[in-house]
Write an enzyme that holds these catalytic residues in place. Structure first.
Site, PDB file in Angstrom:
ATOM      1  N   ASP A 283       0.857  -1.186   0.000  1.00 18.12           N
ATOM      2  CA  ASP A 283       0.000   0.000   0.000  1.00 18.12           C
ATOM      3  C   ASP A 283       0.896   1.240   0.000  1.00 18.12           C
ATOM      4  OD1 ASP A 283      -2.211  -1.630   0.245  1.00 18.12           O
ATOM      5  OD2 ASP A 283      -2.437  -1.304   2.393  1.00 18.12           O
TER       6      ASP A 283
ATOM      7  N   ASP B 177      -1.374  -3.107  -4.366  1.00 14.60           N
ATOM      8  CA  ASP B 177      -2.541  -3.147  -3.491  1.00 14.60           C
ATOM      9  C   ASP B 177      -3.174  -1.757  -3.450  1.00 14.60           C
ATOM     10  OD1 ASP B 177      -4.428  -4.239  -1.740  1.00 14.60           O
ATOM     11  OD2 ASP B 177      -2.921  -5.422  -0.700  1.00 14.60           O
TER      12      ASP B 177
ATOM     13  N   ARG C  90     -13.199   0.428  -5.375  1.00 14.83           N
ATOM     14  CA  ARG C  90     -12.878   0.745  -3.986  1.00 14.83           C
ATOM     15  C   ARG C  90     -12.614   2.248  -3.823  1.00 14.83           C
ATOM     16  NH1 ARG C  90      -8.986  -4.310  -1.983  1.00 14.83           N
ATOM     17  NH2 ARG C  90     -10.362  -5.975  -2.739  1.00 14.83           N
TER      18      ARG C  90
END
Length: 491
Positions: free
Chosen positions: A290, A320, A373
């Site tokens: 991330d 990610d 997302r």
């Protein structure tokens, strides 16, 4: 404000495995397993009649979280107000739900000795008070349902133009380079990061210098790290990410347009009062993969004016998230960021069992060329306002597992399924107000969940514990394009 007289509704109250009967002036726990004195020997304990304004009589559930007390009627009634009373102040999060359709009518973080909850008039056979979390045994002394008449309905929280809305935005100018955050990060004393009269400031140009600044800091003094250079795994002394861990009062701020994290990210872990500003982060495929990740317990985090991106020219799982959070995270604001070229962009709650009451604000962010997302949000409450979304390729805002998200005055262009509840065992909810939709594709996948459109309507109401300034929807796109991203302010 007065709304005229109130009509008390007779109720039948149930809580897990036992029931309770309400008379005109009191609630009394009765039912299978209950004693003649009204005490329950099933899933909770009652102490006599639960009487109006009598905090010494209450219902106590069998555990501190995941409990529910309900009121129901043999035929649907109209209601727009609930009065709750608690002996003590143990409840730390709750929500009021229309059991007939699952709509969340209101949420809160405390009850206390006298809380009045107003909501738009509903017709329902059953209302649930869900006690999500509590610091100790909660003792519910009153759950009364009313319909206000003669003075009109309570303020309509789904209408941002209603002047009596208790969470109307404040009038005034929008300040894109503010010294302190709006939203949830403004609570709990605010978010100041590494500033303060005794703060230490260091300027770094390599990752190894960042590691040294964090490892050798004086924990009694706030720390600001100013980044002036390109940070890579190769110049970071062997670490796979930068851990802001087990420490508070830290800022990481880029200098001008010079701060690039190339292939390495930042993790905020068991830390509070942290600010990340004016950084460019890209292509993170090390550590947690991330760009910025927050793992609780963590409080008061402000992520502001960054540019964060990966690539859509790789496999979906090669990178990610751009920004993510999991476990016990609260009081977070994500503002004025440019988030683009990403498959999995912003995840809050790592699984359907990651059931913390996270509260996150997203405002004035530019989401561009992103797959999904935006964010994905499980449990808790979110506030998403004045964002500009362009080129959503799969799904946008994904509210799941009982999350309630207030989505207002955002612009969605060239987007597929911008608001959904997909891929979880429980649906989430949305409080939609004043959004703009242009060139939108709505496509249902019944096996995956539900979509909000094409006729987008609110399924919940989320009242906010803070004031904020709100741009008119027709001003959002130009403002966000001009102000989101790095090198827009003097930090």
């Amino acid at each position: 404000m007065q709304y005229g007289k109130s009509i008390r509704l007779s109720v039948l109250t149930t809580a897990l495995a036992f029931s309770a009967v309400a008379q005109a002036n009191n609630l009394a726990i009765t039912g299978p397993g209950a004693g003649a004195d009204g005490s329950s020997k099933a899933s909770g304990v009652s102490y006599g009649d639960v009487k109006d304004a009598n905090l010494q009589s209450y219902w106590q559930p069998s555990s501190n979280s995941g409990q529910r007390v309900s009121v129901k009627w043999s035929s649907a009634i109209s209601a727009n107000q609930v009065i709750l009373r608690e002996q003590g102040s143990n409840v730390t999060s709750w929500r009021l739900v229309n059991n007939d359709n699952g709509a969340v009518l209101a949420t809160g973080t405390s009850i206390g000795s006298n809380r009045t909850v107003n909501f738009s008039t509903v017709s329902a056979k059953k209302l649930n008070l869900e006690i999500l979390t509590a610091s100790g045994a909660p003792r519910i002394a009153e759950f009364e349902v009313y319909l206000n008449t003669d003075g009109g309905n309570p303020p309509d929280p789904t209408d941002p133009t209603d002047p009596t809305d208790p969470t109307d935005p404040e009038p005034g100018p929008i300040t894109s380079c503010a010294a302190s955050p709006q939203g949830y990060a403004s609570l709990n004393g605010g978010t100041t990061g590494g500033s303060g009269s005794n703060a230490v400031t260091v300027t770094v140009s390599t990752g190894a210098q960042i590691v040294s600044a964090l490892q050798n800091r004086d924990l009694n003094r706030p720390l600001t790290i100013r980044v002036n250079g390109t940070i890579t795994p190769g110049n970071s002394g062997g670490v796979s990410k930068f851990d802001i861990k087990d420490m508070d009062n830290v800022s990481v701020i880029g200098v001008g347009n010079n701060a690039l994290f190339d292939g390495i990210g930042i993790k905020i872990f068991r830390a509070n009062n942290v600010i990340i500003r004016n950084l460019k982060l890209r292509y993170v495929n090390t550590g947690d993969k991330d760009a910025i990740t927050i793992e609780g317990p963590a409080r008061n985090i402000w992520i502001d004016h960054n540019e964060i991106f990966n690539s859509l020219d790789v496999g979906k799982d090669f990178y990610d998230e751009l920004i993510s959070g999991k476990k016990d995270v609260d009081n977070v604001t994500i503002s004025y960021n440019y988030l683009h070229d990403s498959w999995k962009t912003s995840l809050w709650g790592s699984s359907d069992s990651d059931n913390y009451n996270r509260r996150i604000t997203f405002h004035h962010n530019y989401w561009h060329k992103v797959n999904s997302r935006l964010p994905l949000f499980r449990f808790g409450q979110g506030h998403i306002y004045n964002n500009y979304y362009n080129d959503i390729q799969d799904t946008g805002i994904n509210s799941r597992m009982g999350a309630v998200i207030r989505i207002e005055n955002n612009v969605f262009e060239n987007a597929k399924n911008p608001i959904v509840s997909f891929y979880s065992s429980g649906y989430g909810y949305w409080d939609t107000r004043g959004n703009s939709f242009s060139n939108i594709t709505w496509q249902e996948y019944p096996s995956d969940g539900i979509i909000a459109g094409p006729n987008v309507q609110p399924t919940a109401v989320l009242n906010l514990p803070y004031s904020f300034n709100l741009l008119a929807t027709n001003q959002v796109k130009a403002h966000v394009l001009a102000n989101a991203g790095v090198n827009k302010c003097s930090f």
